[in-house]
Design an enzyme around this catalytic site. Structure first.
Site, PDB file in Angstrom:
ATOM      1  N   SER A 165       0.821  -1.197   0.000  1.00 12.32           N
ATOM      2  CA  SER A 165       0.000   0.000   0.000  1.00 12.32           C
ATOM      3  C   SER A 165       0.865   1.261   0.000  1.00 12.32           C
ATOM      4  O   SER A 165       1.666   1.448  -0.904  1.00 12.32           O
ATOM      5  CB  SER A 165      -0.942  -0.057   1.204  1.00 12.32           C
ATOM      6  OG  SER A 165      -1.998   0.842   1.064  1.00 12.32           O
ATOM      7  N   ASP A 190      -9.168  -4.095  -5.541  1.00 13.94           N
ATOM      8  CA  ASP A 190      -8.600  -3.510  -4.327  1.00 13.94           C
ATOM      9  C   ASP A 190      -9.335  -2.211  -3.997  1.00 13.94           C
ATOM     10  O   ASP A 190      -9.468  -1.338  -4.845  1.00 13.94           O
ATOM     11  CB  ASP A 190      -7.109  -3.238  -4.552  1.00 13.94           C
ATOM     12  CG  ASP A 190      -6.367  -2.862  -3.278  1.00 13.94           C
ATOM     13  OD1 ASP A 190      -6.868  -2.012  -2.523  1.00 13.94           O
ATOM     14  OD2 ASP A 190      -5.284  -3.421  -3.050  1.00 13.94           O
ATOM     15  N   HIS A 196      -7.462  -5.798  -0.091  1.00  9.05           N
ATOM     16  CA  HIS A 196      -6.366  -4.843  -0.220  1.00  9.05           C
ATOM     17  C   HIS A 196      -5.028  -5.557  -0.143  1.00  9.05           C
ATOM     18  O   HIS A 196      -4.730  -6.218   0.857  1.00  9.05           O
ATOM     19  CB  HIS A 196      -6.489  -3.806   0.894  1.00  9.05           C
ATOM     20  CG  HIS A 196      -5.460  -2.725   0.846  1.00  9.05           C
ATOM     21  ND1 HIS A 196      -5.039  -2.141  -0.329  1.00  9.05           N
ATOM     22  CD2 HIS A 196      -4.762  -2.111   1.838  1.00  9.05           C
ATOM     23  CE1 HIS A 196      -4.140  -1.218  -0.064  1.00  9.05           C
ATOM     24  NE2 HIS A 196      -3.948  -1.189   1.243  1.00  9.05           N
TER      25      HIS A 196
END
Length: 502
Positions: A217, A443, A471
């Site tokens: 991320s 996602d 995610h």
């Protein structure tokens, strides 16, 4: 996870830990980490890390990095570190440095909760290392707000319906910025460019000639910044759940809102096939019911049995958002929505929201919200209120359930006491070794198009994709993703560009 929306920052650390289904179990009381030693305090690349046992088979230490790299003698940050040593020291390759996202996510807590979920080859050949970036966790954390102030901030209506509600949100955003200005003196120095430079100091202190890295991320944004600054020092780089570094702050928010809308549609399509779904019999009906529910909670906040907080629309929306990060939490979301819709009981949604923002049962918070805002607000230029309102309107059309909520979440940056004029730009990492970029098709927090974009920007980027929900991809347990990633990390050979795992 990545977000310039402080209301959504914490999910990647929470959900990667949940996805790994792993804990240290045999933790002993942690001992204090020993400080790094250096002959010259300003020569951070010469420091030696002193590791000490900190429970559960983990070792902890600290490292020093300059507050300001342009003035190395002007003070230091102390970074908190943890590692899980390689199980096969005779065939150890080196250290695998990690970052779980945020900004604001604790890399120390990530490694403690999830290091044993990495593949066996990784566990045997690498020391898995986590660190709290400058301003985060135990690394001289940015601390601005009291628990009561954060409760009020999160309860504020983040999808205002009229000018008065907009003014209330503006006041809350200004208060957030003013509080940080008054309480934190390190705000100019906590941005991603400096944190990436810190990673090269850690590489040297760990004794690695070149860096091996896993970033999830926001950790991909941090990794991309490192790759641009130090391409020659890359051995193997995994960027999982990629962020597009060339987008502006508001472009990022709008795209992220669209990502959450995509994830909600996927949840709704799954929900209506389940006997316990409280949202109806078709995807369209389910999405309409969520919209109705949000409007009803906006007008009449829910009760809860945990404390005296009212579950406002903002709290409820955060509670809906968290389970979208991990598909195994979808049954929990169905149950929480059923209680909220049928019984006007927001207890479960509030519990999920509290996990998202790292609010403990006693009402205290970690520093992730303050750190998230502090990093994001100095990373990119911030537009004025009128530009934010235009972006809100754009997001509302494309993401009716999350658009205003996500975009307005970045509003404190408009009033932030430290601003940058450096415009976002593509990252090429010219001359680097191959860099593996991983994207998940649905996602919520880092839309798949960002992975496609970053892989194409990098001179030696390789795209690996997961046709799935949730995610990030690596710790979801998909064998195709795991095997391709582990092979690359151990050998340096990436999978074929464009490989799709199902």
């Amino acid at each position: 996870m990545y977000s310039v929306h402080a209301r959504l920052v914490g999910a990647v650390v929470v959900t990667l830990a949940l996805a790994s289904a792993c804990s240290s179990g045999d933790d002993k009381p942690a001992q204090s980490a020993k400080p790094a030693q250096s002959a010259n305090p300003t020569d951070v690349n010469a420091q030696k890390l002193n590791w000490s046992d900190c429970g559960g088979g983990f070792q902890c230490s600290t490292a020093k990095v300059p507050v300001d790299y342009t003035k190395p003698s002007a003070g230091t940050f102390t970074l908190s570190l943890i590692r899980l040593p390689a199980t096969d020291q005779a065939h150890r390759i080196g250290s695998l440095l990690t970052n779980p996202g945020g900004p604001g996510g604790s890399g120390v807590e990530f490694v403690r909760s999830s290091a044993r979920a990495f593949g066996n080859d990784i566990r045997s050949r690498f020391d898995i290392v986590g660190f709290d970036p400058r301003g985060v966790g135990k690394s001289d954390p940015v601390r601005c707000n009291t628990p009561a102030q954060l409760d009020n901030f999160f309860a504020t209506d983040a999808s205002p319906d009229d000018p008065q509600e907009v003014n209330t949100l503006v006041t809350a955003s200004k208060n957030f910025a003013d509080t940080c200005k008054a309480k934190s003196k390190t705000l100019p120095y906590v941005g991603t460019t400096n944190a990436a430079h810190d990673m090269d100091v850690l590489r040297a202190a760990l004794g690695d000639k070149k860096i091996t890295y896993y970033g999830a991320s926001y950790g991909t944004y941090l990794g991309a910044s490192y790759a641009e600054q130090f391409p020659q020092n890359i051995r193997a780089f995994v960027l999982d759940g990629a962020v597009d570094p060339k987008e502006s702050s508001t472009e990022t928010l709008v795209e992220q809102a669209k990502g959450f809308e995509t994830a909600l549609k996927s949840f709704a399509a799954d929900c209506v096939q389940r006997p316990d779904c409280p949202l109806g019999k078709s995807t369209d009906e389910a999405l309409a019911k969520v919209s109705t529910f949000q409007k009803e909670v906006d007008a009449h906040p829910l009760s809860n049995t945990r404390d005296n907080r009212k579950v406002t629309e903002s709290w409820a929306t955060m509670g809906i958002a968290l389970p979208l990060y991990v598909k195994t939490l979808w049954p929990t979301l169905r149950q929480a929505l059923s209680k909220a819709i049928n019984d006007h009981d927001g207890t479960q949604l509030l519990f999920l929201a509290d996990q998202l923002v790292e609010r403990e049962a006693d009402g205290t918070y970690s520093n992730q919200t303050d750190a998230n805002m502090a990093v994001n607000c100095v990373d990119k230029p911030n537009p004025n209120l009128a530009t934010y309102e235009k972006s809100v309107n754009e997001a509302a059309k494309q993401s009716p359930h999350f658009g205003p909520f996500v975009v307005w979440g970045g509003l404190p940056c408009v009033y932030w006491p430290v601003q940058t004029h450096t415009q976002p730009a593509p990252v090429t990492a010219k001359g680097s070794a191959p860099i593996l970029v991983i994207g998940t098709l649905r996602d919520p927090a880092t839309p798949y198009k960002w992975a496609q974009s970053l892989a194409s920007q990098l001179q030696n980027g390789r795209l690996l994709s997961l046709d799935g929900d949730g995610h990030t991809a690596y710790l979801q347990g998909n064998s195709c993703i795991t095997e391709a990633t582990d092979r690359y990390l151990t050998t340096g050979e990436p999978p074929k560009d464009g490989t799709l795992c199902r």
